[in-house]
Scaffold this active site. Structure first.
Site, PDB file in Angstrom:
ATOM      1  N   GLY A  19     -42.964   3.279  13.416  1.00  0.00           N
ATOM      2  CA  GLY A  19     -41.558   3.496  13.111  1.00  0.00           C
ATOM      3  C   GLY A  19     -40.674   2.474  13.783  1.00  0.00           C
TER       4      GLY A  19
ATOM      5  N   CYS B 264     -44.145   8.962  12.495  1.00  0.00           N
ATOM      6  CA  CYS B 264     -43.510   8.475  13.708  1.00  0.00           C
ATOM      7  C   CYS B 264     -44.575   8.313  14.773  1.00  0.00           C
ATOM      8  CB  CYS B 264     -42.430   9.448  14.186  1.00  0.00           C
ATOM      9  SG  CYS B 264     -41.124   9.760  12.977  1.00  0.00           S
TER      10      CYS B 264
ATOM     11  N   THR C  35     -52.245  -5.028   6.903  1.00  0.00           N
ATOM     12  CA  THR C  35     -53.147  -3.882   6.905  1.00  0.00           C
ATOM     13  C   THR C  35     -54.392  -4.093   6.065  1.00  0.00           C
ATOM     14  OG1 THR C  35     -51.065  -2.647   6.917  1.00  0.00           O
ATOM     15  CG2 THR C  35     -53.085  -1.366   6.857  1.00  0.00           C
TER      16      THR C  35
ATOM     17  N   TYR D 197     -53.459   3.006   5.839  1.00  0.00           N
ATOM     18  CA  TYR D 197     -52.291   2.149   6.047  1.00  0.00           C
ATOM     19  C   TYR D 197     -51.652   2.273   7.420  1.00  0.00           C
ATOM     20  CZ  TYR D 197     -47.487   0.411   5.390  1.00  0.00           C
ATOM     21  OH  TYR D 197     -46.300  -0.244   5.530  1.00  0.00           O
TER      22      TYR D 197
ATOM     23  N   ASN E 189     -43.779  14.226  15.227  1.00  0.00           N
ATOM     24  CA  ASN E 189     -44.275  13.374  14.153  1.00  0.00           C
ATOM     25  C   ASN E 189     -44.743  14.272  13.023  1.00  0.00           C
ATOM     26  OD1 ASN E 189     -45.454  11.323  12.577  1.00  0.00           O
ATOM     27  ND2 ASN E 189     -47.385  11.461  13.677  1.00  0.00           N
ATOM     28  N   GLY E 190     -44.134  14.144  11.853  1.00  0.00           N
ATOM     29  CA  GLY E 190     -44.541  14.953  10.717  1.00  0.00           C
ATOM     30  C   GLY E 190     -43.349  15.415   9.909  1.00  0.00           C
TER      31      GLY E 190
ATOM     32  N   ASP F 295     -54.490  -5.433  -1.411  1.00  0.00           N
ATOM     33  CA  ASP F 295     -53.552  -4.687  -0.576  1.00  0.00           C
ATOM     34  C   ASP F 295     -54.164  -3.339  -0.230  1.00  0.00           C
ATOM     35  OD1 ASP F 295     -51.300  -4.253   0.905  1.00  0.00           O
ATOM     36  OD2 ASP F 295     -49.886  -4.416  -0.746  1.00  0.00           O
ATOM     37  N   ASP F 296     -53.596  -2.691   0.804  1.00  0.00           N
ATOM     38  CA  ASP F 296     -54.132  -1.392   1.200  1.00  0.00           C
ATOM     39  C   ASP F 296     -53.829  -0.321   0.160  1.00  0.00           C
ATOM     40  OD1 ASP F 296     -51.374  -0.240   2.070  1.00  0.00           O
ATOM     41  OD2 ASP F 296     -51.576  -2.083   3.231  1.00  0.00           O
TER      42      ASP F 296
END
Length: 505
Positions: free
Chosen positions: A28, A2, A303, A257, A101-102, A365-366
């Site tokens: 997010g 987040c 990304t 990412y 966040n987490g 791609d990442d």
């Protein structure tokens, strides 16, 4: 994963928090929220949706005060209920709001302790509400009518003792200020900014440096693992290390990412790290396939662009933009439910056929998580006329679920779980597949010239080594039961039934 922000200013902060959240929107898109404080009153607006949709002029006018916190959310467990939008709030003690966040790895144990011992009720399934109540209880048990920064830091020290997992936090305490703290491993990012004017000093904390830059603040430093910072209402800054045996071990997937390329996290430029990922991958490819027949390198936006460009340069192959992205479709691997992910890929990307026709194409791609998106994109390249379609990932195979705040699926839903590279290539339909080596990825991020005190990274999604040391097979099984697409579908059905009942009542 987040985005969080907190500001103590000399003027109303509602617009600054809004602007900061729009910069952090990539972290997010499920929900957004802002809480501000004016004297002894709190003002809150939060709901499902993008920042621009959640906040209208009438909402912004109500968000009064020179101090506030904000949050953008994506659903860690696949739930998209607006009841779990943040910030959360408890009125005792003092009045505390929190954004997180987490992900907490001992959330179930904490919830039981909060109910039986702390006599606190948790109203949602969000571990952020659990974290808020743990912090509130540790402040309350001091039994003080008035507190200072030392009381706040003592409470956070006890939070660190009780809570396990990943957490970057901003919290607002009515009448006192804003506190921000980070778990003892520093798994999720958190940075401090400062701006001085004739009216006084203003401070902010945010998940990424881009939010600090965008608001015209000066980047000061990152919050250290286990550290807490407290900015009082007068703009005074205080900090203390509140954890024993803190060890700087951030999530390496932030660099692969999640973070914006123009961010600097823990002293490391995300952009430079991704350039080096491209270099390392190109070197590995040339060692394995020196006589390659690649005609063109095409990134899968957005990304992977940085890594793909550097990879093409080192391979000596043309770099071209082959896909146009619809920027009004959310990130596919964040979306709850496999059906919605499948539906969105072709809405999200459209190929430029001229770049594919008759060519041997290397798509970059990442990372590859479920493989669903990669499979469809490879088929799109073939449908656009590609002769051969090769695929390269700037990250190693994702083989294990993430437990620290990223809603990666269960092991069984990961394309890399229990498959070798040839089997993955066959599953996604690539003529040839290349992965980054884990040691190369670490050296690309932890570059010798970086000014950082990082000792190691959390690389658990690649090697299954969970740095908090408390992740058991039983925990992963419990997580799998909550995260698989079937469980998410059941939750979505229950939520839709509640909404329908509400609309019909």
């Amino acid at each position: 994963m987040c985005g969080i922000i907190g500001i103590v200013g000399t003027a109303p902060v509602n617009q600054m928090i809004y602007d900061g959240l729009t910069v952090l929107q990539h972290r997010g898109q499920d929900a957004a929220g802002i809480m501000t404080c004016d004297d002894q009153r709190l003002f809150l607006r939060k709901d499902n949706g993008l920042v621009r949709d959640v906040f209208q002029a009438r909402h912004m006018l109500r968000l009064q005060g020179n101090m506030g916190i904000g949050h953008v959310r994506y659903p860690t467990a696949g739930c998209s209920s607006s009841a779990e939008a943040q910030p959360f709030y408890v009125n005792s003690p003092y009045g505390i709001a929190l954004a997180h966040n987490g992900n907490l790895t001992n959330a179930d144990t904490l919830m039981e302790d909060l109910f039986r011992e702390d006599l606190r009720h948790i109203n949602t399934s969000s571990d952020s509400e659990i974290l808020l109540n743990v912090f509130a209880h540790e402040l309350q048990r001091q039994g003080k009518y008035r507190i200072d920064e030392n009381d706040v830091f003592d409470a956070i020290a006890r939070v660190h003792q009780r809570v396990k997992g990943a957490y970057g936090v901003v919290s607002l305490i009515i009448g006192y200020g804003i506190v921000a703290f980070r778990d003892p491993n520093g798994i999720r990012p958190l940075m401090i900014g400062k701006r001085s004017s004739e009216q006084g000093d203003e401070y902010m904390v945010a998940s990424e440096s881009v939010a600090i830059d965008a608001l015209g603040f000066e980047r000061i430093r990152d919050v250290e693992p286990g550290e807490a910072v407290f900015i009082d209402m007068a703009g005074n800054f205080h900090s203390r290390q509140c954890a024993e045996n803190a060890e700087h071990s951030p999530c390496i997937f932030e660099y692969v990412y999640f973070a914006r390329p123009d961010s600097i996290i823990d002293g490391i430029s995300v952009y430079k790290a991704r350039l080096r990922m491209g270099e390392k991958l190109a070197k590995r490819m040339l060692e394995q396939w020196p006589d390659h027949d690649i005609d063109v390198v095409i990134p899968i936006p957005d990304t992977s662009r940085t890594s793909a460009l550097q990879l093409a340069n080192h391979l000596g192959v043309n770099y071209r933009e082959g896909f146009i992205k619809n920027r009004y479709i959310g990130r596919t691997f964040i979306m709850p439910g496999q059906q919605q992910r499948k539906k969105s890929v072709r809405q999200k990307l459209n190929p430029i056929e001229l770049e594919f026709q008759g060519k041997n194409v290397l798509l970059v791609d990442d990372s590859i998580v479920r493989g669903t998106t990669s499979q469809q994109i490879i088929q799109m390249a073939r449908d656009a006329g590609a002769n051969k379609v090769y695929f390269a990932s700037a990250a190693p195979p994702v083989r294990f679920p993430n437990v620290y705040g990223i809603d990666m699926p269960t092991s069984a839903e990961l394309i890399g779980h229990n498959r070798d590279v040839k089997e993955i290539a066959a599953a996604i339909g690539a003529d040839r597949l290349f992965y980054q080596d884990l040691d190369d990825l670490i050296s690309a991020v932890l570059y010798k010239k970086n000014k950082t005190r990082i000792t190691r990274f959390d690389t658990s999604v690649f090697n299954g080594e969970y740095i908090t040391g408390d992740v058991t097979a039983e925990y992963l099984q419990h997580l799998e039961a909550r995260r698989n697409d079937g469980a998410k579908g059941e939750r979505e059905q229950r939520e839709n039934a509640v909404i329908e009942l509400h609309n019909n009542s």
